[in-house]
Design an enzyme around this catalytic site. Structure first.
Site, PDB file in Angstrom:
ATOM      1  N   HIS A   1       1.987  -8.868  -3.043  1.00 20.28           N
ATOM      2  CA  HIS A   1       0.897  -7.895  -2.908  1.00 20.28           C
ATOM      3  C   HIS A   1       1.543  -6.515  -2.930  1.00 20.28           C
ATOM      4  O   HIS A   1       2.138  -6.075  -1.945  1.00 20.28           O
ATOM      5  CB  HIS A   1       0.156  -8.139  -1.589  1.00 20.28           C
ATOM      6  CG  HIS A   1      -1.039  -7.242  -1.399  1.00 20.28           C
ATOM      7  ND1 HIS A   1      -2.250  -7.489  -2.015  1.00 20.28           N
ATOM      8  CD2 HIS A   1      -1.205  -6.111  -0.682  1.00 20.28           C
ATOM      9  CE1 HIS A   1      -3.113  -6.536  -1.670  1.00 20.28           C
ATOM     10  NE2 HIS A   1      -2.499  -5.687  -0.856  1.00 20.28           N
TER      11      HIS A   1
ATOM     12  N   ASP B   1       2.646 -17.668  -3.588  1.00 20.17           N
ATOM     13  CA  ASP B   1       3.127 -16.500  -4.342  1.00 20.17           C
ATOM     14  C   ASP B   1       1.948 -15.893  -5.101  1.00 20.17           C
ATOM     15  O   ASP B   1       1.852 -16.035  -6.312  1.00 20.17           O
ATOM     16  CB  ASP B   1       4.237 -16.943  -5.299  1.00 20.17           C
ATOM     17  CG  ASP B   1       4.919 -15.757  -5.980  1.00 20.17           C
ATOM     18  OD1 ASP B   1       4.677 -14.602  -5.562  1.00 20.17           O
ATOM     19  OD2 ASP B   1       5.691 -15.992  -6.923  1.00 20.17           O
TER      20      ASP B   1
ATOM     21  N   GLU C   1       3.023 -10.062   1.064  1.00 21.86           N
ATOM     22  CA  GLU C   1       3.247  -8.639   0.824  1.00 21.86           C
ATOM     23  C   GLU C   1       4.750  -8.369   0.965  1.00 21.86           C
ATOM     24  O   GLU C   1       5.514  -9.228   1.414  1.00 21.86           O
ATOM     25  CB  GLU C   1       2.448  -7.799   1.832  1.00 21.86           C
ATOM     26  CG  GLU C   1       2.398  -6.328   1.456  1.00 21.86           C
ATOM     27  CD  GLU C   1       1.241  -5.561   2.134  1.00 21.86           C
ATOM     28  OE1 GLU C   1       0.338  -6.210   2.691  1.00 21.86           O
ATOM     29  OE2 GLU C   1       1.272  -4.324   2.093  1.00 21.86           O
TER      30      GLU C   1
ATOM     31  N   ASP D   1       0.863  -1.190   0.000  1.00 22.59           N
ATOM     32  CA  ASP D   1       0.000   0.000   0.000  1.00 22.59           C
ATOM     33  C   ASP D   1       0.901   1.243   0.000  1.00 22.59           C
ATOM     34  O   ASP D   1       2.086   1.164   0.305  1.00 22.59           O
ATOM     35  CB  ASP D   1      -0.940   0.002   1.210  1.00 22.59           C
ATOM     36  CG  ASP D   1      -0.197  -0.018   2.542  1.00 22.59           C
ATOM     37  OD1 ASP D   1       0.816  -0.725   2.647  1.00 22.59           O
ATOM     38  OD2 ASP D   1      -0.612   0.682   3.487  1.00 22.59           O
TER      39      ASP D   1
HETATM   40  O1  9MR Z   1      -5.049  -4.223  -0.640  1.00 21.11           O
HETATM   41  C1  9MR Z   1      -6.056  -4.735   0.215  1.00 21.11           C
HETATM   42  C2  9MR Z   1      -7.376  -4.212  -0.199  1.00 21.11           C
HETATM   43  O2  9MR Z   1      -7.655  -4.662  -1.501  1.00 21.11           O
HETATM   44  C3  9MR Z   1      -8.414  -4.681   0.807  1.00 21.11           C
HETATM   45  O3  9MR Z   1      -9.646  -4.087   0.535  1.00 21.11           O
HETATM   46  C4  9MR Z   1      -8.018  -4.294   2.213  1.00 21.11           C
HETATM   47  C5  9MR Z   1      -9.008  -4.807   3.200  1.00 21.11           C
HETATM   48  O4  9MR Z   1      -8.479  -5.276   4.368  1.00 21.11           O
HETATM   49  O5  9MR Z   1      -6.751  -4.793   2.503  1.00 21.11           O
HETATM   50  C6  9MR Z   1      -5.801  -4.331   1.618  1.00 21.11           C
HETATM   51  O6  9MR Z   1      -4.636  -4.961   1.964  1.00 21.11           O
HETATM   52  C7  9MR Z   1      -3.798  -4.283   2.822  1.00 21.11           C
HETATM   53  C8  9MR Z   1      -2.545  -4.034   2.029  1.00 21.11           C
HETATM   54  O7  9MR Z   1      -2.802  -3.280   0.881  1.00 21.11           O
HETATM   55  C9  9MR Z   1      -1.506  -3.437   2.897  1.00 21.11           C
HETATM   56  N1  9MR Z   1      -1.248  -4.342   3.982  1.00 21.11           N
HETATM   57  C10 9MR Z   1      -2.362  -4.612   4.803  1.00 21.11           C
HETATM   58  C11 9MR Z   1      -3.531  -5.123   4.034  1.00 21.11           C
HETATM   59  C12 9MR Z   1      -4.790  -5.204   4.882  1.00 21.11           C
HETATM   60  O8  9MR Z   1      -4.576  -5.415   6.191  1.00 21.11           O
HETATM   61  O1  9MR Z   2       3.462  -5.959   9.617  1.00 21.30           O
HETATM   62  C1  9MR Z   2       2.170  -5.743  10.158  1.00 21.30           C
HETATM   63  C2  9MR Z   2       1.766  -6.962  10.932  1.00 21.30           C
HETATM   64  O2  9MR Z   2       2.615  -7.146  12.027  1.00 21.30           O
HETATM   65  C3  9MR Z   2       0.316  -6.835  11.374  1.00 21.30           C
HETATM   66  O3  9MR Z   2      -0.092  -8.052  11.957  1.00 21.30           O
HETATM   67  C4  9MR Z   2      -0.563  -6.486  10.186  1.00 21.30           C
HETATM   68  C5  9MR Z   2      -2.015  -6.287  10.563  1.00 21.30           C
HETATM   69  O4  9MR Z   2      -2.184  -5.175  11.360  1.00 21.30           O
HETATM   70  O5  9MR Z   2      -0.109  -5.310   9.565  1.00 21.30           O
HETATM   71  C6  9MR Z   2       1.182  -5.438   9.055  1.00 21.30           C
HETATM   72  O6  9MR Z   2       1.565  -4.260   8.482  1.00 21.30           O
HETATM   73  C7  9MR Z   2       0.923  -3.839   7.295  1.00 21.30           C
HETATM   74  C8  9MR Z   2       0.328  -2.484   7.561  1.00 21.30           C
HETATM   75  O7  9MR Z   2      -0.713  -2.582   8.467  1.00 21.30           O
HETATM   76  C9  9MR Z   2      -0.111  -1.767   6.304  1.00 21.30           C
HETATM   77  N1  9MR Z   2       0.919  -1.765   5.326  1.00 21.30           N
HETATM   78  C10 9MR Z   2       1.420  -3.077   5.001  1.00 21.30           C
HETATM   79  C11 9MR Z   2       1.965  -3.762   6.209  1.00 21.30           C
HETATM   80  C12 9MR Z   2       2.516  -5.143   5.863  1.00 21.30           C
HETATM   81  O8  9MR Z   2       1.519  -6.026   5.531  1.00 21.30           O
END
Ligand code: 9MR
Ligand code: 9MR
Length: 618
Positions: A536, A585, A594, A196
């Site tokens: 991701h 993957d 991710e 993200d």
């Molecule tokens: O990209 C994901 C998005 O399409 C979903 O709607 C959203 C809902 O939880 O989660 C997004 O995923 C996040 C990602 O882009 C970054 N890391 C954390 C993910 C969600 O926790």
């Molecule tokens: O790395 C984070 C992990 O420890 C948490 O369990 C998770 C859900 O809160 O979020 C991870 O971090 C994400 C962040 O919330 C949004 N950007 C992407 C990060 C990696 O997935």
């Protein structure tokens, strides 16, 4: 995939065994994927060389190391290691560390199976160190990524070019209304957090810290120039002779983080509710020196998405004590590493750090909760470790007894030293302190903690079939970074005491990530025969749309996760995969696949460390 049968000419003994197998000689291979797994990029000449044979067979087997021509180089017996519950299978160990030939095209043969060809003596850690550092440039926001720095497939327009943001206003997810704030901040620059484009100070903090740490460790050993980490290796815009690319890259994010600090005298609304409350409690205070927790849109942005097409407004999340202390810690570190190179910047960092630390002392219990959707929470309700870390970094930067006394107080409130993770910072304090022997008491304490912790990790490693330093309980979101962060401690312990084999643990950590695992998977894009490709990520989104690029070399997947399986792919795998195999993957698998700044930073650290400490004999 069943492994290929052994080359006939090389398998005389095996062939005769195959003709008349006795019960304990029969060797049954694991049914899927390669039967012999190892670091897919090969081995150092004088380092440990360790492969895993995936088999149910209980009796030891003969292994052979063959050269390109198929000639026998070395042979020995496998060591049956039994059932590894977190891998869901039984394995044998193949240790061919004693063999020191150099070349390409070696293979290991055992149990009627043959490994892929691999090199000995030309490990890829130098290239991996560069690529894993380039990861950060490739995730910069607010700057066009040029092909000469990013590589053509990963060049793109910047997006978020003139970014100003004000505080979140409106109803939050707990049903409380926030009024916003009376200022906007310049929020351009910095790195995208992960797949993200959100930007989060606590995760930026641990990542910047790790880059600074690599620099400071090399600097303290006088190794920067010999290794060319003085600006000669990774091309970056604005590079200057003698300024390390490591520092230049870290500064891109640090400047962004400094920009999230509340201006002196500004009023801001913060959440003063205890972390256990269901509802937030907006309270207006003098915000001087506090740091906004994060910056992101109101709702999650779609994937794929070019940054230039991300035009939704982004909002500042209220300041938190954790974010404030993160800035205090890394800005103190900044003042040390930039002191000679750019004294003005060093002064600016120290001023920001001290301002932040004082603000955190005034507001020691502002906890972040997710007030609005569209970004990660990064909530942390225990900030004693952040206080300890920031006070230690400030003491190391200034030598002021006041900071040491505070650090000692916070330390007294901690009972154990948790593995490094974006919310657990106490070991970062120790790693920094280890580099400053002139601060004797702090340094000596750090050395003791590092050695004790490294011994624990080493013991845990011996308990795993795949011999890597991560207990099953830590196979969760971002587990691969858990492996690497443990590697950081093992590496530091080796610096102190080279006799205890800690460096082998670091190699084990890397071997696991580069293929010695039950999935026969390299979790690093571009490195290994079966390397991750479809993370991701909103731009490296080939997995979602072939017009977008795949992951660039040196990008690390988050890794297996059997505990927080909340994406659509993981949900379907729940309960059906052994912990180490809960990974795929797939672009949608954000809980497993991710990429993120805090995961790539220790990859860079470990690759750079292995390159620097490799034993070279002529
Ligand atoms: O990209 C994901 C998005 O399409 C979903 O709607 C959203 C809902 O939880 O989660 C997004 O995923 C996040 C990602 O882009 C970054 N890391 C954390 C993910 C969600 O926790
Ligand atoms: O790395 C984070 C992990 O420890 C948490 O369990 C998770 C859900 O809160 O979020 C991870 O971090 C994400 C962040 O919330 C949004 N950007 C992407 C990060 C990696 O997935």
């Amino acid at each position: 995939m069943i492994s290929p049968a052994p080359v006939a000419a090389l398998s005389l003994v095996l062939a005769s065994e195959a003709v008349a197998p006795s019960a304990d000689q029969t060797c049954t291979l694991a049914p899927e994927r390669s039967a012999i797994v190892m670091n897919q990029t090969g081995f150092e000449r004088f380092g440990p060389k360790f492969a895993v044979l995936r088999t149910e067979t209980e009796a030891a087997q003969i292994w052979r190391l063959l050269d390109t021509e198929g000639a026998l180089v070395e042979t020995g017996q496998t060591r049956p290691a039994g059932f590894d519950a977190s891998a869901g299978e039984s394995v044998h160990h193949i240790d061919f560390s004693e063999a020191t030939p150099v070349g390409d095209g070696f293979r290991i043969e055992a149990c009627g199976a043959q490994s892929r060809a691999f090199p000995i003596g030309s490990p890829s850690y130098a290239g991996l160190a560069e690529d894993s550092l380039r990861y950060f440039y490739r995730n910069r926001l607010g700057i066009d990524l040029k092909p000469e720095f990013a590589g053509t497939p990963w060049a793109r327009a910047g997006g978020f070019m003139t970014s100003r943001a004000t505080c979140f206003s409106g109803e939050d997810l707990t049903g409380t209304t926030w009024p916003g704030c009376g200022y906007t901040l310049d929020t351009s620059g910095g790195w995208a957090d992960a797949g993200d484009y959100g930007q989060y100070v606590v995760n930026g903090g641990v990542s910047v810290w790790t880059l600074h740490y690599v620099f400071e460790r090399f600097q303290s050993r006088g190794e920067l120039e010999g290794l060319d980490w003085d600006g000669a290796r990774v091309a970056l815009p604005n590079s200057r002779d003698g300024i390390s690319e490591i520092l230049l890259e870290a500064r891109w994010q640090l400047e962004f983080m400094l920009g999230l600090q509340v201006p002196d005298g500004a009023r801001v609304w913060v959440d003063t509710a205890p972390a256990s409350d269901d509802r937030s409690n907006p309270t207006e205070i003098d915000g001087s020196g506090l740091v906004h927790h994060k910056l992101h849109e109101r709702a999650w942005l779609p994937l794929p998405l070019l940054p230039e097409n991300a035009n939704e407004p982004r909002h500042l999340h209220p300041p938190s004590t954790a974010a404030t202390l993160n800035l205090a810690a890394v800005a103190a570190q900044c003042s040390r590493v930039w002191r000679e190179l750019d004294p003005d910047f060093a002064d600016r960092c120290l001023a920001g750090s001290e301002r932040a630390f004082e603000a955190a002392l005034r507001h020691p219990a502002l906890y972040a909760r997710n007030l609005f959707d569209g970004g990660g929470a990064y909530g942390d309700i225990n900030v004693t470790d952040e206080f300890y870390w920031a006070a230690t970094e400030l003491y190391l930067a200034t030598g002021e007894a006041h900071y040491r006394e505070l650090a000692d107080q916070y330390r007294a409130g901690m009972s154990h030293w948790r593995p490094i993770f974006w919310a657990s910072m106490e070991l970062l304090a120790e790693l920094s302190a280890q580099l400053h022997p002139d601060k004797e008491a702090t340094h000596d304490h750090a050395v003791r903690v590092i050695l004790d912790t490294a011994q624990d990790y080493q013991a845990q490693m011996e308990d795993t079939g795949y011999r890597y330093p991560l207990p099953p309980s830590d196979i969760t979101w971002g587990s691969n970074a858990g492996v690497l962060n443990r590697g950081l401690i093992l590496a530091a312990a080796h610096d102190v005491d080279p006799e205890q084999g800690f460096r082998d643990g670091v190699v084990n950590a890397m071997d696991y990530l580069l293929g010695r695992n039950p999935l026969d998977q390299s979790y690093v894009a571009g490195y290994g025969a079966r390397a991750m490709r479809h993370p991701h990520h909103r731009f490296w989104a080939e997995g979602a749309d072939p017009d977008f690029p795949p992951a660039p070399p040196g990008a690390l997947s988050g890794g297996p996760n059997f505990q927080i399986m909340t994406d659509s792919i993981a949900r379907d795998m729940q309960g059906q995969c052994a912990p180490q195999t809960c990974w795929v993957d797939h672009v949608d698998a954000f809980t497993m696949n991710e990429v993120a700044i805090n995961w790539n930073a220790p990859l860079f650290a470990i690759a750079a460390y292995l390159e620097a400490t490799q034993e070279r004999q002529d």
